[in-house]
Design an enzyme around this catalytic site. Structure first.
Site, PDB file in Angstrom:
ATOM      1  N   GLU A 121       8.210   1.213  11.611  1.00 13.90           N
ATOM      2  CA  GLU A 121       9.363   2.114  11.450  1.00 13.90           C
ATOM      3  C   GLU A 121       8.779   3.516  11.463  1.00 13.90           C
ATOM      4  O   GLU A 121       8.150   3.931  10.491  1.00 13.90           O
ATOM      5  CB  GLU A 121      10.043   1.885  10.094  1.00 13.90           C
ATOM      6  CG  GLU A 121      10.550   0.491   9.857  1.00 13.90           C
ATOM      7  CD  GLU A 121      11.883   0.248  10.512  1.00 13.90           C
ATOM      8  OE1 GLU A 121      12.608   1.231  10.755  1.00 13.90           O
ATOM      9  OE2 GLU A 121      12.188  -0.915  10.791  1.00 13.90           O
ATOM     10  N   GLU A 166       8.490  15.964  15.669  1.00 15.98           N
ATOM     11  CA  GLU A 166       9.067  15.794  14.340  1.00 15.98           C
ATOM     12  C   GLU A 166       8.390  16.760  13.371  1.00 15.98           C
ATOM     13  O   GLU A 166       7.166  16.809  13.290  1.00 15.98           O
ATOM     14  CB  GLU A 166       8.823  14.360  13.871  1.00 15.98           C
ATOM     15  CG  GLU A 166       9.465  14.081  12.529  1.00 15.98           C
ATOM     16  CD  GLU A 166       9.108  12.707  11.978  1.00 15.98           C
ATOM     17  OE1 GLU A 166       7.921  12.337  12.033  1.00 15.98           O
ATOM     18  OE2 GLU A 166      10.012  12.034  11.479  1.00 15.98           O
ATOM     19  N   CYS A 180      13.245  10.231   7.524  1.00 13.95           N
ATOM     20  CA  CYS A 180      12.939   9.822   8.908  1.00 13.95           C
ATOM     21  C   CYS A 180      14.137   9.987   9.817  1.00 13.95           C
ATOM     22  O   CYS A 180      13.988  10.337  10.977  1.00 13.95           O
ATOM     23  CB  CYS A 180      12.447   8.380   8.923  1.00 13.95           C
ATOM     24  SG  CYS A 180      13.611   7.245   8.165  1.00 13.95           S
ATOM     25  N   LYS A 184       0.867  -1.186   0.000  1.00 17.02           N
ATOM     26  CA  LYS A 184       0.000   0.000   0.000  1.00 17.02           C
ATOM     27  C   LYS A 184       0.903   1.235   0.000  1.00 17.02           C
ATOM     28  O   LYS A 184       1.459   1.610   1.022  1.00 17.02           O
ATOM     29  CB  LYS A 184      -0.890  -0.046   1.264  1.00 17.02           C
ATOM     30  CG  LYS A 184      -1.462   1.284   1.705  1.00 17.02           C
ATOM     31  CD  LYS A 184      -2.591   1.736   0.818  1.00 17.02           C
ATOM     32  CE  LYS A 184      -3.053   3.116   1.223  1.00 17.02           C
ATOM     33  NZ  LYS A 184      -2.135   4.204   0.777  1.00 17.02           N
TER      34      LYS A 184
END
Ligand code: NAD
Length: 495
Positions: free
Chosen positions: A265, A399, A300, A189
């Site tokens: 993750e 973040e 990331c 996906k």
């Protein structure tokens, strides 16, 4: 060698409406629904993609399960799986520029970076795991001589891989390659805003001889098809890269359905720690700047929290500012540009919101902080540095996932360690020092999946990438990733 004319030719190609890839066939969503694919380069419609619903997810999972049970891949001889996976790697290399340009058209990464990080690492990843197929053995346990204990690795079954918009090809390869190497089937996906290169990858896998149903691709809204995968009772494992918010949902879906394993993750707020004894401050500043500004900070592992020793703080910020202000931001398909676009309008707005918050909380704007190149219609932001950030500010804790660096200072090693670990995240870190003992002490003390020393970024497929704390669980890359895609089965034989 990258060629601007060839890139220009590829960027002009008209992309037809994109369909789902299920059981080796392209097909529209059963409802006929589509989503728009918007270019971050100019804000224009590139094409549409099928918006998969629950019924489509059921079909994709059934295709994956059928081929798994029937065994044409799951029980194929290792040499055959290895051959097909090498062929996939060859075809990725052959189509490298096409894949990279396709990817940039919907995700906005600068092409110089994209060509290395996307087809470059995807083909290396398929090769690495192709070689694992006939090199990873089972074990014989050191038992009492009256018995024989055998430990087999078996494929888990149907793997759902849900991936984000940044580096879609690389991150999808980190999940697909080890999964299929071990004999599993996959339903992939992609993100709503970065699916083009992944649909091309599905075609490539088919051309390489991967049996129908082993890789299926479901495009569309995560809240619909992602949720359906998460709740599906015939999905055995979810491997996810994305935000903590969706990661939490996946854990919940698992609890509400079949207790499928969920590997996450997630994001980071990674500390990049510069000591006064670092050997080359200018180099450290240059690499640190790229550690946050490449791909417009949509990485990331981005080193978004810079911790710099007080005695060199001003000098270091000056170096950083010089690098940031020289970076050429612009059309990611122009080779001369060093930093590309923000993936989507919502993310750009969110980044600018973080800038406003940082200013209102008292951080000092050193450079950047604005949307640029508005006339292009695309989503661009200037590399942004904030000084005088304190540990409680939003910029130090959350973040951003954009080109925004917050600089904090520390007095000594103990304070640096405390500040580095004062976060919910634990994905990456870096230490800049000329003192080897200090480097080793810091590697042990900082809680993160990867600690760079005197560099930032670059670990290849041979080493694991995974987070600790709220950055996730399990690892991508390296032979250790195979554990996510295999069950251990013990045979206990009385002799
Ligand atoms: P996101 O969490 O919004 O989306 C990720 C994927 O989840 C997309 O495919 C999306 O369609 C899907 N999704 C959305 N809603 C869902 C739902 N309800 N159920 C199931 N799936 C759903 O993340 P993003 O914005 O695409 O990517 C940015 C995030 O990814 C950042 O937090 C970044 O740090 C993280 N990231 C982590 C790593 C890593 O290796 N740790 C790597 C890259 C990105």
């Amino acid at each position: 060698m990258l060629n601007q004319d060839k890139i220009n030719e590829l960027r002009q190609q008209v992309i037809p409406p994109q369909q789902l890839f299920i059981n080796g066939q392209c097909q529209p969503a059963s409802s006929g629904a589509t989503i728009d694919i918007i270019s971050p380069i100019d804000g224009q419609l590139i094409t549409t993609a099928a918006d998969a619903g629950v019924e489509d997810v059921d079909q994709a999972v059934a295709a994956a399960r059928n081929v798994f049970d029937q065994g044409s891949w799951s029980k194929a001889a290792p040499a055959e799986r290895k051959r097909v996976m090498h062929k996939i790697a060859d075809l990725i290399q052959q189509h490298a520029l096409e894949l990279a340009v396709l990817g940039v058209r919907d995700n906005g990464t600068e092409i110089g970076m994209a060509i290395k990080a996307e087809p470059g690492s995807a083909s290396a990843t398929f090769r690495f795991y192709a070689e694992s197929v006939d090199k990873v053995y089972g074990d014989i346990a050191p038992t009492d001589p009256s018995v024989l204990g055998l430990i087999h690795r078996e494929p888990v079954g149907v793997v759902a891989a849900i991936v984000p918009w940044n580096f879609p090809l690389m991150i999808a390869a980190w999940k697909i390659a080890p999964a299929i190497a071990m004999g599993n089937s996959v339903v992939l996906k992609p993100s709503e805003t970065a699916s083009l290169s992944l649909l091309k990858l599905a075609e490539i896998c088919s051309e390489a001889g991967l049996p129908d149903g082993v890789l299926n691709v479901i495009t569309g809204q995560g809240a619909v098809s992602g949720e359906a995968l998460g709740l599906h009772n015939d999905v055995d494992v979810i491997v996810f890269t994305g935000s903590g918010t969706i990661g939490r949902k996946l854990l919940e879906y698992s609890a509400r359905s079949n207790l499928k394993r969920v590997y996450l993750e997630l994001g980071g707020k990674s500390p990049n720690i510069v000591f006064a004894d670092a050997e080359d401050l200018k180099k450290a500043a240059r690499v640190s700047a790229m550690g946050i500004f490449r791909d417009s900070g949509q990485v990331c592992v981005a080193g978004s929290r810079l911790l710099v020793q007080q005695s060199i703080k001003d000098e270091f910020i000056d170096h950083l500012q010089a690098v940031a202000e020289k970076l050429v931001v612009g059309d990611p398909l122009e080779l001369s540009n060093e930093v590309g676009a923000i993936n989507n309008a919502r993310q750009l707005k969110q980044n600018l919101g973080f800038v406003d918050t940082a200013i209102s909380e008292g951080a000092r704007l050193v450079t950047g902080g604005t949307q640029i190149l508005k006339e292009s219609g695309g989503y661009f932001m200037s590399p942004t540095i904030f000084g005088d950030v304190t540990p409680n500010m939003t910029l130090a804790r959350e973040e951003v996932f954009g080109p925004v660096l917050g600089v904090m200072s520390f007095e000594d090693e103990a304070e640096a360690i405390h500040m580095a670990n004062d976060t919910n995240y634990g994905l990456a870190a870096a230490v800049w020092t000329g003192n080897l003992s200090r480097a080793h002490r810091m590697i042990r003390a900082v809680k993160a999946g990867v600690v760079h020393v005197n560099t930032y970024g670059g670990p290849d497929v041979t080493v694991p990438l995974g987070g600790v704390k709220q950055s996730g669980n399990g690892v991508d890359k390296s032979l250790h990733a195979l554990d996510k895609y295999t069950d251990f089965k013990t045979a206990w034989i009385q002799l």
